[in-house]
Design an enzyme around this catalytic site. Structure first.
Site, PDB file in Angstrom:
ATOM      1  CB  SER A  88      -0.912   0.005   1.233  1.00 39.13           C
ATOM      2  OG  SER A  88      -1.738   1.164   1.234  1.00 39.13           O
ATOM      3  CG  HIS A 102      -4.362   5.016  -2.580  1.00 38.47           C
ATOM      4  ND1 HIS A 102      -5.356   4.297  -3.228  1.00 38.47           N
ATOM      5  CD2 HIS A 102      -4.034   4.295  -1.484  1.00 38.47           C
ATOM      6  CE1 HIS A 102      -5.616   3.193  -2.540  1.00 38.47           C
ATOM      7  NE2 HIS A 102      -4.832   3.168  -1.489  1.00 38.47           N
ATOM      8  CG  ASN A 104      -4.609  -1.136  -2.178  1.00 38.03           C
ATOM      9  OD1 ASN A 104      -5.082  -2.257  -2.327  1.00 38.03           O
ATOM     10  ND2 ASN A 104      -5.366  -0.051  -2.156  1.00 38.03           N
ATOM     11  NE  ARG A 106      -7.640  -5.192  -1.094  1.00 41.42           N
ATOM     12  CZ  ARG A 106      -7.913  -4.184  -1.901  1.00 41.42           C
ATOM     13  NH1 ARG A 106      -6.963  -3.359  -2.270  1.00 41.42           N
ATOM     14  NH2 ARG A 106      -9.146  -3.987  -2.338  1.00 41.42           N
ATOM     15  N   GLY A 259      -3.777  -3.871  13.451  1.00 40.84           N
ATOM     16  CA  GLY A 259      -2.648  -3.534  12.589  1.00 40.84           C
ATOM     17  C   GLY A 259      -1.767  -2.470  13.224  1.00 40.84           C
ATOM     18  NE  ARG A 260       5.186  -0.141  13.268  1.00 33.04           N
ATOM     19  CZ  ARG A 260       5.719   0.945  12.702  1.00 33.04           C
ATOM     20  NH1 ARG A 260       5.285   1.351  11.512  1.00 33.04           N
ATOM     21  NH2 ARG A 260       6.667   1.629  13.321  1.00 33.04           N
ATOM     22  CB  ILE A 261      -1.482   2.881  15.012  1.00 30.06           C
ATOM     23  CG1 ILE A 261      -2.493   2.005  15.780  1.00 30.06           C
ATOM     24  CG2 ILE A 261      -2.053   4.277  14.816  1.00 30.06           C
ATOM     25  CD1 ILE A 261      -3.789   1.774  15.063  1.00 30.06           C
ATOM     26  CD  GLU A 262       3.111   6.217  14.261  1.00 29.27           C
ATOM     27  OE1 GLU A 262       3.515   6.928  13.316  1.00 29.27           O
ATOM     28  OE2 GLU A 262       2.415   6.664  15.191  1.00 29.27           O
ATOM     29  CB  SER A 263       2.177   0.705   8.967  1.00 22.26           C
ATOM     30  OG  SER A 263       3.487   0.455   9.424  1.00 22.26           O
TER      31      SER A 263
END
Length: 301
Positions: A88, A102, A104, A106, A259-263
């Protein structure tokens, strides 16, 4: 298939970050490896404060575990395990003359408790969000998308272009987020398309990304702009944020699966404005953009 696709997105991440670094000429992507307690992890790469790109991320992840109850209802399935991997990216240029982009791609699998795959599919796409619209840029972006689609099925571009216009629609604003591109989801094996054929199509689109975006950046990155035009960019970025936090399924999936918030939130721009009841001057380029965003049009030639 999951190992094959994960290897592909690792290579694609390298290709895209190198291509964008070359365009910027100053900033480099910083890499951050992370793991998810429930299973899996990812490789986040972020670029900031460059000559061209103010902020952007090109991230890959591969996560697995028990599908949360909230997502079981969304997918209309029972107690299953899942695997999801993808790339993404969101790129926010400094100049309002250069569009945000943008993309992505998947792949998703679901398993019963015996470990058998019960469903699998591909998804993805790429779309363009300009602040000042140069028609030739939208035409170029869509034409590259159409070429990639036509190599596999000439029905794909009109179908996935329409789905993109419908998906990236800020319903509470009654306007599109940008000028669209492609959006596809739940590409499952059928009698007409094997999983390998879907893989070939999705990777074709992924491989077309730099061709679709970089020539636009090169053409617009050195154009002059005013403080007023920068303010307009930041106001429009506010609409981008609204879509991602209110409507975007990928953001919601990441948040609901720990999921990883920063990502997940790297897609948000660093400088943004919300101005009360803002309306551009009638007949201006800003007003023209809003008119087009309210009425999506055909771009590919």
């Amino acid at each position: 298939m999951k190992e094959k696709f994960y290897q592909y997105i690792q290579q694609l991440q390298d290709q895209i970050t190198k291509g964008l670094e070359d365009v910027d000429g100053k900033a480099k992507f910083q890499e951050d490896l992370w793991t998810r307690p429930e299973g899996g992890g990812g490789r986040t790469r972020v670029i900031e404060n460059g000559n061209v790109f103010e902020k952007g991320g090109v991230n890959i992840s591969a996560v697995h575990g028990v599908l949360p109850v909230s997502m079981q209802k969304y997918f209309n399935v029972g107690d299953v395990d899942f695997f999801a991997c993808g790339l993404s990216l969101v790129i926010h240029p400094t100049s309002p003359m250069v569009p945000t982009v943008h993309a992505n791609w998947r792949y998703f699998e679901m398993y019963d408790k015996q470990g058998n795959v019960v469903r699998s599919w591909f998804g993805g796409g790429q779309d363009l969000t300009p602040y000042y619209l140069f028609d030739e840029d939208a035409i170029h972006f869509h034409s590259v998308c159409k070429t990639a689609c036509d190599k596999h099925n000439e029905a794909f571009y009109p179908q996935y272009k329409k789905q993109c216009d419908e998906y990236f629609w800020n319903a509470h604003r009654n306007e599109a987020r940008g000028v669209g591109g492609l959006f596809f989801d739940r590409l499952e094996e059928t009698t007409e398309m094997t999983s390998q054929q879907w893989y070939d199509f999705v990777t074709e689109v992924g491989n077309s990304f730099l061709e679709a975006y970089v020539p636009i950046v090169e053409k617009r990155k050195d154009l002059p702009y005013t403080d007023e035009q920068r303010n307009w960019q930041e106001i429009r970025r506010g609409r981008y944020v609204e879509f991602n936090l209110v409507h975007d399924k990928g953001t919601l999936f990441g948040l609901k699966t720990n999921g990883r918030i920063e990502s997940i939130l790297m897609s948000l721009p660093p400088h943004v404005q919300w101005v009360y009841d803002h309306h551009p001057e009638e007949g201006s380029e800003e007003a023209r953009l809003l008119e087009i965003l309210g009425n999506p049009r055909e771009w590919a030639i």
